[in-house]
Design a protein around this motif. Structure first.
Motif, PDB file in Angstrom:
ATOM      1  N   PHE A  45      31.552  21.175  19.026  1.00  0.00           N
ATOM      2  CA  PHE A  45      31.497  20.248  20.148  1.00  0.00           C
ATOM      3  C   PHE A  45      31.266  20.940  21.486  1.00  0.00           C
ATOM      4  O   PHE A  45      30.524  20.442  22.331  1.00  0.00           O
ATOM      5  CB  PHE A  45      32.788  19.421  20.205  1.00  0.00           C
ATOM      6  CG  PHE A  45      33.155  18.772  18.907  1.00  0.00           C
ATOM      7  CD1 PHE A  45      32.204  18.065  18.175  1.00  0.00           C
ATOM      8  CD2 PHE A  45      34.438  18.857  18.401  1.00  0.00           C
ATOM      9  CE1 PHE A  45      32.519  17.461  16.969  1.00  0.00           C
ATOM     10  CE2 PHE A  45      34.780  18.246  17.203  1.00  0.00           C
ATOM     11  CZ  PHE A  45      33.819  17.548  16.477  1.00  0.00           C
ATOM     12  N   GLU A  46      31.905  22.080  21.696  1.00  0.00           N
ATOM     13  CA  GLU A  46      31.780  22.749  22.989  1.00  0.00           C
ATOM     14  C   GLU A  46      30.352  23.236  23.221  1.00  0.00           C
ATOM     15  O   GLU A  46      29.803  23.089  24.322  1.00  0.00           O
ATOM     16  CB  GLU A  46      32.753  23.927  23.079  1.00  0.00           C
ATOM     17  CG  GLU A  46      32.760  24.581  24.459  1.00  0.00           C
ATOM     18  CD  GLU A  46      33.834  25.645  24.592  1.00  0.00           C
ATOM     19  OE1 GLU A  46      33.810  26.367  25.605  1.00  0.00           O
ATOM     20  OE2 GLU A  46      34.700  25.753  23.699  1.00  0.00           O
ATOM     21  N   MET A  47      29.718  23.792  22.178  1.00  0.00           N
ATOM     22  CA  MET A  47      28.357  24.295  22.327  1.00  0.00           C
ATOM     23  C   MET A  47      27.364  23.161  22.543  1.00  0.00           C
ATOM     24  O   MET A  47      26.433  23.284  23.329  1.00  0.00           O
ATOM     25  CB  MET A  47      27.935  25.102  21.089  1.00  0.00           C
ATOM     26  CG  MET A  47      26.542  25.661  21.258  1.00  0.00           C
ATOM     27  SD  MET A  47      25.787  26.614  19.900  1.00  0.00           S
ATOM     28  CE  MET A  47      26.870  26.475  18.544  1.00  0.00           C
ATOM     29  N   ARG A  81      33.437   3.704  16.846  1.00  0.00           N
ATOM     30  CA  ARG A  81      34.094   3.567  18.156  1.00  0.00           C
ATOM     31  C   ARG A  81      33.990   4.883  18.912  1.00  0.00           C
ATOM     32  O   ARG A  81      34.090   5.961  18.326  1.00  0.00           O
ATOM     33  CB  ARG A  81      35.568   3.172  17.997  1.00  0.00           C
ATOM     34  CG  ARG A  81      36.362   3.172  19.320  1.00  0.00           C
ATOM     35  CD  ARG A  81      37.817   2.772  19.144  1.00  0.00           C
ATOM     36  NE  ARG A  81      37.936   1.329  18.942  1.00  0.00           N
ATOM     37  CZ  ARG A  81      39.091   0.706  18.715  1.00  0.00           C
ATOM     38  NH1 ARG A  81      40.224   1.410  18.627  1.00  0.00           N
ATOM     39  NH2 ARG A  81      39.124  -0.606  18.552  1.00  0.00           N
ATOM     40  N   GLY A  82      33.793   4.790  20.233  1.00  0.00           N
ATOM     41  CA  GLY A  82      33.968   5.938  21.110  1.00  0.00           C
ATOM     42  C   GLY A  82      32.757   6.796  21.382  1.00  0.00           C
ATOM     43  O   GLY A  82      32.877   7.818  22.047  1.00  0.00           O
ATOM     44  N   PHE A  83      31.578   6.404  20.898  1.00  0.00           N
ATOM     45  CA  PHE A  83      30.395   7.240  21.114  1.00  0.00           C
ATOM     46  C   PHE A  83      29.139   6.390  21.025  1.00  0.00           C
ATOM     47  O   PHE A  83      29.199   5.164  20.892  1.00  0.00           O
ATOM     48  CB  PHE A  83      30.355   8.399  20.109  1.00  0.00           C
ATOM     49  CG  PHE A  83      30.147   7.982  18.676  1.00  0.00           C
ATOM     50  CD1 PHE A  83      28.913   8.149  18.064  1.00  0.00           C
ATOM     51  CD2 PHE A  83      31.185   7.431  17.928  1.00  0.00           C
ATOM     52  CE1 PHE A  83      28.719   7.773  16.733  1.00  0.00           C
ATOM     53  CE2 PHE A  83      31.000   7.056  16.610  1.00  0.00           C
ATOM     54  CZ  PHE A  83      29.763   7.224  16.014  1.00  0.00           C
ATOM     55  N   GLN A  93      38.345  16.757  25.667  1.00  0.00           N
ATOM     56  CA  GLN A  93      38.791  16.965  24.288  1.00  0.00           C
ATOM     57  C   GLN A  93      38.056  16.009  23.361  1.00  0.00           C
ATOM     58  O   GLN A  93      37.925  14.819  23.652  1.00  0.00           O
ATOM     59  CB  GLN A  93      40.305  16.731  24.185  1.00  0.00           C
ATOM     60  CG  GLN A  93      40.875  16.837  22.786  1.00  0.00           C
ATOM     61  CD  GLN A  93      40.865  18.252  22.245  1.00  0.00           C
ATOM     62  OE1 GLN A  93      40.909  19.205  23.016  1.00  0.00           O
ATOM     63  NE2 GLN A  93      40.807  18.398  20.929  1.00  0.00           N
ATOM     64  N   VAL A  94      37.559  16.535  22.238  1.00  0.00           N
ATOM     65  CA  VAL A  94      36.844  15.716  21.257  1.00  0.00           C
ATOM     66  C   VAL A  94      37.598  15.758  19.928  1.00  0.00           C
ATOM     67  O   VAL A  94      37.890  16.831  19.401  1.00  0.00           O
ATOM     68  CB  VAL A  94      35.402  16.230  21.043  1.00  0.00           C
ATOM     69  CG1 VAL A  94      34.718  15.426  19.935  1.00  0.00           C
ATOM     70  CG2 VAL A  94      34.602  16.148  22.329  1.00  0.00           C
ATOM     71  N   VAL A  95      37.908  14.566  19.401  1.00  0.00           N
ATOM     72  CA  VAL A  95      38.462  14.451  18.059  1.00  0.00           C
ATOM     73  C   VAL A  95      37.556  13.482  17.301  1.00  0.00           C
ATOM     74  O   VAL A  95      37.509  12.289  17.610  1.00  0.00           O
ATOM     75  CB  VAL A  95      39.914  13.950  18.060  1.00  0.00           C
ATOM     76  CG1 VAL A  95      40.434  13.833  16.622  1.00  0.00           C
ATOM     77  CG2 VAL A  95      40.798  14.877  18.869  1.00  0.00           C
ATOM     78  N   ALA A  96      36.818  14.021  16.338  1.00  0.00           N
ATOM     79  CA  ALA A  96      35.903  13.217  15.532  1.00  0.00           C
ATOM     80  C   ALA A  96      36.436  13.132  14.115  1.00  0.00           C
ATOM     81  O   ALA A  96      36.749  14.159  13.499  1.00  0.00           O
ATOM     82  CB  ALA A  96      34.506  13.837  15.544  1.00  0.00           C
ATOM     83  N   HIS A  97      36.548  11.910  13.607  1.00  0.00           N
ATOM     84  CA  HIS A  97      37.078  11.732  12.255  1.00  0.00           C
ATOM     85  C   HIS A  97      36.414  10.503  11.650  1.00  0.00           C
ATOM     86  O   HIS A  97      36.543   9.394  12.180  1.00  0.00           O
ATOM     87  CB  HIS A  97      38.596  11.551  12.299  1.00  0.00           C
ATOM     88  CG  HIS A  97      39.262  11.690  10.958  1.00  0.00           C
ATOM     89  ND1 HIS A  97      39.286  10.664  10.023  1.00  0.00           N
ATOM     90  CD2 HIS A  97      39.914  12.731  10.379  1.00  0.00           C
ATOM     91  CE1 HIS A  97      39.930  11.073   8.949  1.00  0.00           C
ATOM     92  NE2 HIS A  97      40.321  12.310   9.135  1.00  0.00           N
ATOM     93  N   SER A 146      41.882  11.940  21.072  1.00  0.00           N
ATOM     94  CA  SER A 146      43.118  12.396  20.425  1.00  0.00           C
ATOM     95  C   SER A 146      43.203  11.817  19.015  1.00  0.00           C
ATOM     96  O   SER A 146      42.556  10.808  18.701  1.00  0.00           O
ATOM     97  CB  SER A 146      44.352  11.953  21.226  1.00  0.00           C
ATOM     98  OG  SER A 146      44.513  10.546  21.143  1.00  0.00           O
ATOM     99  N   MET A 147      44.031  12.447  18.178  1.00  0.00           N
ATOM    100  CA  MET A 147      44.227  11.950  16.819  1.00  0.00           C
ATOM    101  C   MET A 147      44.936  10.606  16.842  1.00  0.00           C
ATOM    102  O   MET A 147      44.691   9.757  15.967  1.00  0.00           O
ATOM    103  CB  MET A 147      45.032  12.966  15.995  1.00  0.00           C
ATOM    104  CG  MET A 147      44.933  12.728  14.494  1.00  0.00           C
ATOM    105  SD  MET A 147      43.217  12.847  13.897  1.00  0.00           S
ATOM    106  CE  MET A 147      43.267  11.748  12.484  1.00  0.00           C
ATOM    107  N   GLU A 148      45.795  10.383  17.824  1.00  0.00           N
ATOM    108  CA  GLU A 148      46.474   9.088  17.937  1.00  0.00           C
ATOM    109  C   GLU A 148      45.458   7.971  18.138  1.00  0.00           C
ATOM    110  O   GLU A 148      45.581   6.876  17.570  1.00  0.00           O
ATOM    111  CB  GLU A 148      47.471   9.113  19.099  1.00  0.00           C
ATOM    112  CG  GLU A 148      48.708   9.964  18.859  1.00  0.00           C
ATOM    113  CD  GLU A 148      48.424  11.467  18.891  1.00  0.00           C
ATOM    114  OE1 GLU A 148      47.395  11.852  19.506  1.00  0.00           O
ATOM    115  OE2 GLU A 148      49.205  12.236  18.303  1.00  0.00           O
ATOM    116  N   GLU A 149      44.419   8.240  18.940  1.00  0.00           N
ATOM    117  CA  GLU A 149      43.376   7.228  19.165  1.00  0.00           C
ATOM    118  C   GLU A 149      42.543   7.002  17.905  1.00  0.00           C
ATOM    119  O   GLU A 149      42.091   5.883  17.653  1.00  0.00           O
ATOM    120  CB  GLU A 149      42.482   7.653  20.327  1.00  0.00           C
ATOM    121  CG  GLU A 149      43.185   7.632  21.675  1.00  0.00           C
ATOM    122  CD  GLU A 149      42.328   8.228  22.785  1.00  0.00           C
ATOM    123  OE1 GLU A 149      42.465   7.765  23.932  1.00  0.00           O
ATOM    124  OE2 GLU A 149      41.531   9.152  22.506  1.00  0.00           O
TER     125      GLU A 149
END
Length: 288
Positions: A37-39, A62-64, A256-260, A267-270
């Protein structure tokens, strides 16, 4: 815009590796592999897929955002807001999943759909914006012709024209089609992270040229601290006839990126909340 002084070069390069997958999907490769994600910021990943009807049936996001380019075959889009359309080679679909999209994207009849799908992050304050789809037909994108080729602009202000994509965050997408020996200098926002993907042929990319053949990917140098009105130059020269290169760019978000699974949050909570909302029907009825 100011006069471009920053000359872009290739930062990193690689070739896509492909895997056969179970029917009705056929083959998959990662143009931009997940987890970097950072790159790639603001880009999350980019997948190249060959598939038949029944592969990407009803599913949530959701979210992107997504940008789907149809390379070959036909792609049928269905969403649970009543949208339905068939995209053909050279067409693009933009989707802002925002707070909750539910759609299907599938092959048509016996076609093998061949697509490139880019996942583009949303900043935290725009994660729950309204879901929106925009189909961009190849013939409706403005074209800039040059000696030995053309630049087709789907998004952003490039080569003196503005692409039709109405994205939530500023991005550019340009398709270069070039004969052998043709050369073109593409203007891109200097503070945009960018990458190029060679769809066909062979191209020298950058001020200090690096050669890439079909299936080659290059991330490009950029100046993240540059003002928004500063431009940069990317030189592309075709080394074979029928060269096609896609160039994407976007301003990094640096969050911060959390992709799942089908969700991209902060965040993982989201992420857990997104799954719970889907189970509870908050994404609406299925896309059929």
């Amino acid at each position: 815009m100011s006069v471009a002084e920053f000359k872009r070069n290739v930062d990193k390069q690689w070739y896509v590796k492909y895997d056969e997958v179970g029917f009705p999907s056929i083959q998959k490769g990662w143009v931009l592999p997940a987890g970097q994600f950072e790159m790639f910021d603001p880009f999350i990943l980019m997948a190249e897929d060959w598939f038949k009807k029944g592969t990407f049936t009803d599913h949530p996001h959701r979210g992107f955002q997504t940008i789907t380019y149809v390379v070959d075959g036909r792609l049928e889009h269905i969403d649970n807001g009543g949208g339905r359309d068939i995209l053909e080679p050279g067409d693009v679909q933009y989707m802002n999943a925002g707070g909750g999209a539910r759609h299907a994207e599938d092959g048509v009849e016996d076609d093998i759909a061949h697509t490139l799908q880019l996942w583009l992050n949303l900043p935290k304050e725009k994660k729950f914006t309204g879901t929106r789809y925009q189909n961009l037909y190849g013939e409706d994108a403005p074209v800039v012709r040059f000696d030995g080729g053309q630049a087709k602009v789907f998004s952003g202000n490039v080569a003196g024209v503005k692409g039709p994509m109405d994205s939530i965050v500023p991005i550019t997408l340009t398709e270069l089609t070039m004969e052998e020996g043709a050369s073109f200098t593409l203007d891109l926002p200097e503070n945009h992270n960018a990458f190029a993907y060679v769809l066909a042929g062979s191209a020298d990319i950058g001020e200090d040229p690096v050669n890439l053949n079909k299936h080659g990917v290059a991330t490009l140098s950029f100046n993240e601290e540059a003002p928004n009105d500063a431009t940069s130059e990317l030189k592309v020269t075709s080394k074979k006839r029928r060269t096609r290169v896609l160039v994407y760019s976007g301003k990094p978000i640096r969050e911060q990126v959390v992709a799942h699974g089908p969700f991209v949050m902060n965040s993982m909570e989201e992420i857990k909340q997104a799954y719970e909302d889907f189970r509870n029907g908050k994404f609406g009825p299925p896309a059929v």
